[in-house]
Enzyme design. Structure first.
Site, PDB file in Angstrom:
ATOM      1  CG  HIS A  92      -5.892 -40.925 -39.051  1.00  0.00           C
ATOM      2  ND1 HIS A  92      -6.953 -40.827 -38.311  1.00  0.00           N
ATOM      3  CD2 HIS A  92      -5.813 -42.321 -38.951  1.00  0.00           C
ATOM      4  CE1 HIS A  92      -7.716 -41.957 -38.330  1.00  0.00           C
ATOM      5  NE2 HIS A  92      -6.896 -42.957 -38.769  1.00  0.00           N
ATOM      6  NE  ARG A 144     -11.221 -44.125 -35.103  1.00  0.00           N
ATOM      7  CZ  ARG A 144     -10.421 -44.685 -36.024  1.00  0.00           C
ATOM      8  NH1 ARG A 144      -8.921 -44.577 -36.250  1.00  0.00           N
ATOM      9  NH2 ARG A 144     -11.231 -45.476 -36.848  1.00  0.00           N
TER      10      ARG A 144
HETATM   11  C1  GLV Z   1      -7.948 -46.158 -39.614  1.00  0.00           C
HETATM   12  O1  GLV Z   1      -8.103 -45.428 -38.707  1.00  0.00           O
HETATM   13  C2  GLV Z   1      -9.054 -47.271 -39.544  1.00  0.00           C
HETATM   14  O2  GLV Z   1      -9.869 -47.338 -38.518  1.00  0.00           O
HETATM   15  O3  GLV Z   1      -9.071 -48.244 -40.631  1.00  0.00           O
END
Ligand code: GLV
Length: 309
Positions: A272, A224
């Site tokens: 991401h 994150r």
């Molecule tokens: C992606 O970031 C997840 O947490 O699955």
């Protein structure tokens, strides 16, 4: 009894379709369409609007459609007594492992560097690096970290992991707790962050941690954005202590266009996408939990509210 899907990334129809295909008898609503709120017992969420979960008087479970549940804990206006479940999925773990391995090999073989040389028509081979030259340290040794560790070992990397409690995996050194963090960092040349984001881990990738890594260490963050202190990362890239970073996650996503990461020559970014829940792979565990709710049985993959993951 029904499921409502709450997410703002345009993927509700894909999840609805996958659930319908796997279990046509289960009623699944989008939170964007009119629906009987008292029928809902499960909310399948991903970055839902804060406060939205309070709309459902008979809700029994908050089911996260991904692995990381930090966004649910950040919603202070959620029904706090309800169980939260998360995704634990082999495909999610394999996708993550493949992404990180691709990043490591690209780093090892200077692929980014040569791409820049190519654009400038520079022909300048360097002494290349080998797998044996690096020890990879994985911060967070859970469902994703352990699969990555085992895959890296198969390639011949030396691998070590750090987590809350000691893990026992063949050919992988395990460090646990804050007491052993320094020893872990001192011998980590490529650091992969796969930690859950909790009060204990927010901002963990900061100046003090970077300082404890060997000079020239490389950072890969696929957990994150909240794990990184952005200014500290830039400082340690610019003072030469870190050789580079590959980031898939950011404090704000999409990353604002005026953020310094965009143009930093030592930072590689991906949007991401390292590992995203595959609906077909994940839907069976959502359906299983829905059925368990209906039968009043214990749920799978329940998150610990104490630990935050
Ligand atoms: C992606 O970031 C997840 O947490 O699955």
């Amino acid at each position: 009894m029904a499921i409502v899907i709450i997410r703002q990334d345009g993927k509700i129809p894909i999840w609805q379709e996958a659930l319908k295909k796997a279990a046509p008898q289960i009623v699944v609503y989008s939170y964007l369409e009119p629906h009987p709120k008292e029928e809902i017992i499960m909310a399948l969420v991903w970055k839902h609007p804060k406060g939205q979960l309070m709309d459902y008087p008979n809700l029994e479970c908050i089911a996260c459609s991904g692995a990381g549940v930090d966004f649910i804990f950040e919603d202070m206006e959620r029904p706090k007594a309800l169980p939260i479940t998360r995704v634990v999925d082999t495909m999610l773990a394999k996708d993550m492992s493949e992404h990180v391995i691709a990043v490591i090999f690209s780093y090892l073989k200077y692929l980014g560097h040569y791409r820049v040389d190519q654009m400038r028509k520079i022909w300048k081979p360097m002494q290349y690096r080998r797998i044996k030259d690096f020890k990879v340290g994985i911060l967070g040794f859970g469902a994703l970290g352990s699969v990555l560790a085992e895959d890296l070992v198969r390639f011949g990397f030396r691998v070590q992991g750090w987590s809350k409690s000691t893990k026992s995996l063949e050919n992988i050194e395990s460090f646990a707790g804050l007491d052993q963090l320094s020893a872990f960092l001192a011998t980590t040349e490529i650091l992969v962050c796969l930690l859950p984001l909790t009060d204990d881990t927010v901002g963990i990738l900061n100046a003090s941690l970077f300082e404890q890594l060997p000079k020239g260490a490389y950072i890969i963050n696929v957990a994150r954005g909240g794990h990184v202190v952005d200014a500290d990362l830039i400082e340690y890239l610019e003072n030469g202590h870190l050789s580079g970073a590959c980031l898939d996650v950011f404090h704000e996503e999409p990353l604002p266009t005026d953020h310094p990461f965009w143009e930093h020559d030592k930072i590689h970014m991906t949007p991401h996408y390292a590992s995203v829940s595959d609906t077909e792979s994940v839907v069976p565990q959502i359906i299983e939990n829905f059925r368990r709710l209906q039968r009043g049985e214990p749920l799978l993959n329940v998150v610990s509210k104490e630990k935050g993951y």
